[in-house]
Design a protein around this motif. Structure first.
Motif, PDB file in Angstrom:
ATOM      1  N   GLU A   1       0.839  -1.199   0.000  1.00  0.00           N
ATOM      2  CA  GLU A   1       0.000   0.000   0.000  1.00  0.00           C
ATOM      3  C   GLU A   1       0.875   1.251   0.000  1.00  0.00           C
ATOM      4  O   GLU A   1       0.539   2.261  -0.603  1.00  0.00           O
ATOM      5  N   LEU A   2       2.021   1.158   0.670  1.00  0.00           N
ATOM      6  CA  LEU A   2       2.895   2.329   0.786  1.00  0.00           C
ATOM      7  C   LEU A   2       3.835   2.496  -0.410  1.00  0.00           C
ATOM      8  O   LEU A   2       4.541   3.487  -0.506  1.00  0.00           O
ATOM      9  N   ASN A   3       3.852   1.498  -1.327  1.00  0.00           N
ATOM     10  CA  ASN A   3       4.710   1.635  -2.510  1.00  0.00           C
ATOM     11  C   ASN A   3       4.105   2.723  -3.413  1.00  0.00           C
ATOM     12  O   ASN A   3       2.995   2.574  -3.926  1.00  0.00           O
ATOM     13  N   PRO A   4       4.826   3.860  -3.580  1.00  0.00           N
ATOM     14  CA  PRO A   4       4.222   4.981  -4.310  1.00  0.00           C
ATOM     15  C   PRO A   4       3.859   4.649  -5.762  1.00  0.00           C
ATOM     16  O   PRO A   4       2.867   5.157  -6.284  1.00  0.00           O
ATOM     17  N   TRP A   5       4.658   3.781  -6.397  1.00  0.00           N
ATOM     18  CA  TRP A   5       4.360   3.464  -7.793  1.00  0.00           C
ATOM     19  C   TRP A   5       3.071   2.664  -7.895  1.00  0.00           C
ATOM     20  O   TRP A   5       2.233   2.896  -8.778  1.00  0.00           O
ATOM     21  N   LEU A   6       2.863   1.738  -6.938  1.00  0.00           N
ATOM     22  CA  LEU A   6       1.609   0.981  -6.939  1.00  0.00           C
ATOM     23  C   LEU A   6       0.429   1.918  -6.664  1.00  0.00           C
ATOM     24  O   LEU A   6      -0.644   1.781  -7.255  1.00  0.00           O
ATOM     25  N   ALA A   7       0.641   2.900  -5.755  1.00  0.00           N
ATOM     26  CA  ALA A   7      -0.424   3.865  -5.444  1.00  0.00           C
ATOM     27  C   ALA A   7      -0.772   4.669  -6.697  1.00  0.00           C
ATOM     28  O   ALA A   7      -1.953   4.896  -7.013  1.00  0.00           O
ATOM     29  N   ALA A   8       0.269   5.085  -7.429  1.00  0.00           N
ATOM     30  CA  ALA A   8       0.044   5.874  -8.653  1.00  0.00           C
ATOM     31  C   ALA A   8      -0.683   5.020  -9.697  1.00  0.00           C
ATOM     32  O   ALA A   8      -1.626   5.478 -10.349  1.00  0.00           O
ATOM     33  N   GLU A   9      -0.259   3.758  -9.838  1.00  0.00           N
ATOM     34  CA  GLU A   9      -0.879   2.866 -10.826  1.00  0.00           C
ATOM     35  C   GLU A   9      -2.357   2.617 -10.519  1.00  0.00           C
ATOM     36  O   GLU A   9      -3.186   2.566 -11.421  1.00  0.00           O
ATOM     37  N   THR A  10      -2.669   2.462  -9.209  1.00  0.00           N
ATOM     38  CA  THR A  10      -4.058   2.190  -8.816  1.00  0.00           C
ATOM     39  C   THR A  10      -4.960   3.335  -9.251  1.00  0.00           C
ATOM     40  O   THR A  10      -6.018   3.118  -9.855  1.00  0.00           O
ATOM     41  N   ARG A  11      -4.537   4.566  -8.954  1.00  0.00           N
ATOM     42  CA  ARG A  11      -5.368   5.719  -9.337  1.00  0.00           C
ATOM     43  C   ARG A  11      -5.445   5.833 -10.856  1.00  0.00           C
ATOM     44  O   ARG A  11      -6.494   6.162 -11.424  1.00  0.00           O
ATOM     45  N   PHE A  12      -4.310   5.583 -11.526  1.00  0.00           N
ATOM     46  CA  PHE A  12      -4.276   5.649 -12.992  1.00  0.00           C
ATOM     47  C   PHE A  12      -5.296   4.664 -13.574  1.00  0.00           C
ATOM     48  O   PHE A  12      -6.086   5.018 -14.457  1.00  0.00           O
ATOM     49  N   ASP A  13      -5.281   3.407 -13.060  1.00  0.00           N
ATOM     50  CA  ASP A  13      -6.180   2.377 -13.595  1.00  0.00           C
ATOM     51  C   ASP A  13      -7.641   2.762 -13.410  1.00  0.00           C
ATOM     52  O   ASP A  13      -8.459   2.596 -14.317  1.00  0.00           O
ATOM     53  N   LEU A  14      -7.961   3.291 -12.223  1.00  0.00           N
ATOM     54  CA  LEU A  14      -9.347   3.685 -11.953  1.00  0.00           C
ATOM     55  C   LEU A  14      -9.797   4.791 -12.900  1.00  0.00           C
ATOM     56  O   LEU A  14     -10.882   4.728 -13.480  1.00  0.00           O
ATOM     57  N   ALA A  15      -8.926   5.798 -13.058  1.00  0.00           N
ATOM     58  CA  ALA A  15      -9.285   6.933 -13.912  1.00  0.00           C
ATOM     59  C   ALA A  15      -9.361   6.507 -15.378  1.00  0.00           C
ATOM     60  O   ALA A  15     -10.277   6.915 -16.107  1.00  0.00           O
ATOM     61  N   ALA A  16      -8.419   5.660 -15.808  1.00  0.00           N
ATOM     62  CA  ALA A  16      -8.405   5.216 -17.212  1.00  0.00           C
ATOM     63  C   ALA A  16      -9.663   4.417 -17.517  1.00  0.00           C
ATOM     64  O   ALA A  16     -10.272   4.567 -18.585  1.00  0.00           O
ATOM     65  N   ALA A  17     -10.088   3.570 -16.555  1.00  0.00           N
ATOM     66  CA  ALA A  17     -11.294   2.757 -16.760  1.00  0.00           C
ATOM     67  C   ALA A  17     -12.519   3.668 -16.853  1.00  0.00           C
ATOM     68  O   ALA A  17     -13.362   3.504 -17.746  1.00  0.00           O
ATOM     69  N   ARG A  18     -12.616   4.652 -15.955  1.00  0.00           N
ATOM     70  CA  ARG A  18     -13.772   5.567 -15.975  1.00  0.00           C
ATOM     71  C   ARG A  18     -13.822   6.377 -17.264  1.00  0.00           C
ATOM     72  O   ARG A  18     -14.869   6.703 -17.791  1.00  0.00           O
ATOM     73  N   LEU A  19     -12.625   6.707 -17.785  1.00  0.00           N
ATOM     74  CA  LEU A  19     -12.563   7.494 -19.019  1.00  0.00           C
ATOM     75  C   LEU A  19     -12.842   6.635 -20.253  1.00  0.00           C
ATOM     76  O   LEU A  19     -13.103   7.159 -21.323  1.00  0.00           O
ATOM     77  N   GLY A  20     -12.721   5.302 -20.081  1.00  0.00           N
ATOM     78  CA  GLY A  20     -12.857   4.392 -21.209  1.00  0.00           C
ATOM     79  C   GLY A  20     -11.682   4.520 -22.169  1.00  0.00           C
ATOM     80  O   GLY A  20     -11.834   4.406 -23.390  1.00  0.00           O
ATOM     81  N   LEU A  21     -10.500   4.763 -21.599  1.00  0.00           N
ATOM     82  CA  LEU A  21      -9.294   4.922 -22.422  1.00  0.00           C
ATOM     83  C   LEU A  21      -8.976   3.605 -23.117  1.00  0.00           C
ATOM     84  O   LEU A  21      -9.037   2.550 -22.480  1.00  0.00           O
ATOM     85  N   ASP A  22      -8.660   3.641 -24.419  1.00  0.00           N
ATOM     86  CA  ASP A  22      -8.411   2.363 -25.088  1.00  0.00           C
ATOM     87  C   ASP A  22      -7.104   1.736 -24.610  1.00  0.00           C
ATOM     88  O   ASP A  22      -6.245   2.402 -24.032  1.00  0.00           O
ATOM     89  N   ASP A  23      -7.002   0.445 -24.881  1.00  0.00           N
ATOM     90  CA  ASP A  23      -5.915  -0.342 -24.310  1.00  0.00           C
ATOM     91  C   ASP A  23      -4.525   0.174 -24.704  1.00  0.00           C
ATOM     92  O   ASP A  23      -3.612   0.250 -23.894  1.00  0.00           O
ATOM     93  N   GLY A  24      -4.389   0.564 -25.991  1.00  0.00           N
ATOM     94  CA  GLY A  24      -3.089   1.051 -26.477  1.00  0.00           C
ATOM     95  C   GLY A  24      -2.675   2.330 -25.748  1.00  0.00           C
ATOM     96  O   GLY A  24      -1.531   2.474 -25.298  1.00  0.00           O
ATOM     97  N   MET A  25      -3.612   3.258 -25.601  1.00  0.00           N
ATOM     98  CA  MET A  25      -3.313   4.523 -24.921  1.00  0.00           C
ATOM     99  C   MET A  25      -2.974   4.269 -23.457  1.00  0.00           C
ATOM    100  O   MET A  25      -2.073   4.894 -22.897  1.00  0.00           O
ATOM    101  N   ARG A  26      -3.698   3.320 -22.847  1.00  0.00           N
ATOM    102  CA  ARG A  26      -3.396   2.981 -21.439  1.00  0.00           C
ATOM    103  C   ARG A  26      -1.968   2.495 -21.307  1.00  0.00           C
ATOM    104  O   ARG A  26      -1.261   2.862 -20.372  1.00  0.00           O
TER     105      ARG A  26
END
Ligand code: NAD
Length: 424
Positions: A12-37
């Protein structure tokens, strides 16, 4: 604590994992295509350098340093350099990606980068720090430049470090290139208002949040963790705006006065005594407990990972203004949301610093310098507009402010990547 719980907290404290988690949530909500992700989730470039330095006692030591450029889609990489014994590549990666999103949230024409050197400045002399800075600069020089990658100060680096970087780069280029770094001394191409900028930005967005809730600064209690650059500047400016700063926490402990602390006197007290503790009229308290005081604004301005799954439920603030980078873990986000804490996420709340760094870069390139009123006025306009953009995006899409800020940023960066196309 069980081994499994320790491992989970470590993750939980690994900053890169924290950044990735938020990125994944936002990318999914935006419907970003797989290549752009795939493009946006990975840093564009990572450089590791080993830096030989002669110590004062004649011994040679080799220090490891990093420079990560997460994205250069919207402009040159922009981001600080930190010196600390526990710097990791994952941390530098996370910080670089946060710079990409931060610059996009406030809509300034930069990508994101970050650098770090594993060293302990507390035990190094001025001469050793200068040699490590200059050699690190020389090692990463092919990455740097006003149009490529523009560093700035971060933890344990300051205007002097930036002056050495500027000088080293300029010596190699055979001409003075002030715009290669920001956060420089004022008489070496620095900008007025830069030292206060991050704290000023925090003050501006906190005032906007109060306004949204119909609250008045004079009846609003503020708790600040960290009394360094961001925390002390925010304390001074918030006090000036009428807020009651009831508690300041530092490493040695916290001081609390429910009627409000006199910030100028507290700064003097620390200067004279070497600590914030035993401040006349205030009570000493445990630094950790400060985070859980009943207050209107909680401003963590010290370091990453202080609000976690283990303590988020104890936060009683109405507004959490993230002055530090990454003070809240991704798991803690959900707990804060369940408890209706209004979070002003780091990539918005502390963007005042990079915004005035942008102004510094513009002024250096123009060779024409602005007065402080102009700097502060332009900063205020950008922070107020960015706060409004994030909050209205959150309301429109039914997400929390953090995910809204990420969505807004990802959308802007993805748009730039799409317009530029993929060079093959
Ligand atoms: P700083 O080193 O000037 O101040 C940090 C302060 O926090 C220090 O006084 C330190 O003693 C204190 N501290 C450390 N651990 C603590 C703890 N456990 N409890 C209480 N206090 C503690 O650093 P800064 O420039 O103010 O940066 C603080 C945070 O803000 C960092 O996360 C940094 O990345 C972020 N930030 C800074 C800027 C900037 O312009 N300086 C811009 C954006 C983000």
């Amino acid at each position: 604590m069980s081994l499994e719980a320790t491992t989970n907290l470590e993750q939980e404290l690994n900053p890169w994992l924290a950044a990735e988690t938020r990125f994944d949530l936002a990318a999914a909500r935006l419907g970003l295509d797989d290549g752009m992700r795939k493009i946006l989730s990975k840093p564009a470039r990572e450089l590791t350098v080993n830096i030989p330095v002669q110590l004062d006692d004649g011994r040679l030591q080799v220090f490891t340093g990093y420079r990560v450029q997460h994205s250069i889609a919207r402009g040159p990489a922009k981001g600080g350099i930190r010196f600390a014994p526990d710097v990791t590549l994952d941390e530098v990666r996370a910080l670089a990606s946060w710079m990409t999103w931060k610059c996009a949230v406030v809509n300034i024409p930069f990508g994101g980068g970050k650098g770090g050197v594993i060293c302990d400045p507390a035990v190094m002399s001025e001469g050793e720090l200068e040699r490590i800075t200059r050699r690190y600069t020389a090692e990463i020089m092919d990455f740097l430049g006003p149009e490529r990658d523009v560093p700035a100060p971060d933890m344990n680096t300051n205007e002097q470090t930036m002056a050495w970087i500027m000088d080293t780069y300029s010596m190699h280029k055979r001409t003075t290139v002030t715009a290669v770094v920001t956060g420089k001394p004022l008489n070496l191409g620095g900008s007025r208002g830069r030292p206060e900028a991050t704290g000023r930005g925090c003050t501006i967005v906190s005032l906007q949040a109060l306004k949204k809730f119909g609250l008045d600064p004079a009846s609003s209690r503020v708790v600040i963790q960290g009394f360094g650059n961001v925390g002390s500047m925010a304390a001074r400016l918030m006090a000036r705006a009428g807020f009651k700063i009831v508690c300041i926490a530092e490493v040695e402990g916290a001081v609390y006065n429910p009627h409000g602390l006199d910030i100028a006197a507290l700064l003097k007290h620390r200067k004279d005594s070497g600590s914030i503790l035993d401040f006349p009229g205030a009570e000493n308290m445990d630094a950790h407990e400060a985070l859980f005081l009943d207050c209107d604004v909680l401003l963590p301005a010290a370091k990453e990972g202080v609000i976690t799954s283990e303590n988020a439920a104890k936060v009683r603030a109405k507004i959490l203004c993230e002055g530090a980078n990454g003070p809240t873990t991704a798991v803690a986000d959900d707990i804060l949301a369940d408890n209706n804490v209004f979070v002003i996420p780091d990539i918005l709340a502390n963007a005042g610093g990079v915004t005035v760094s942008y102004f510094e870069w513009v002024q250096d390139r123009q060779g024409f310098f602005w007065n402080e009123q102009l700097v502060n006025g332009r900063l205020e306009e950008i922070m107020v507009n960015s706060f409004r953009d994030v909050v209205s995006y959150a309301e429109k899409h039914g997400v929390n402010n953090r995910i809204a800020a990420y969505m807004l940023a990802l959308d802007r960066v993805a748009f730039a990547v799409k317009l530029r196309g993929i060079y093959a």
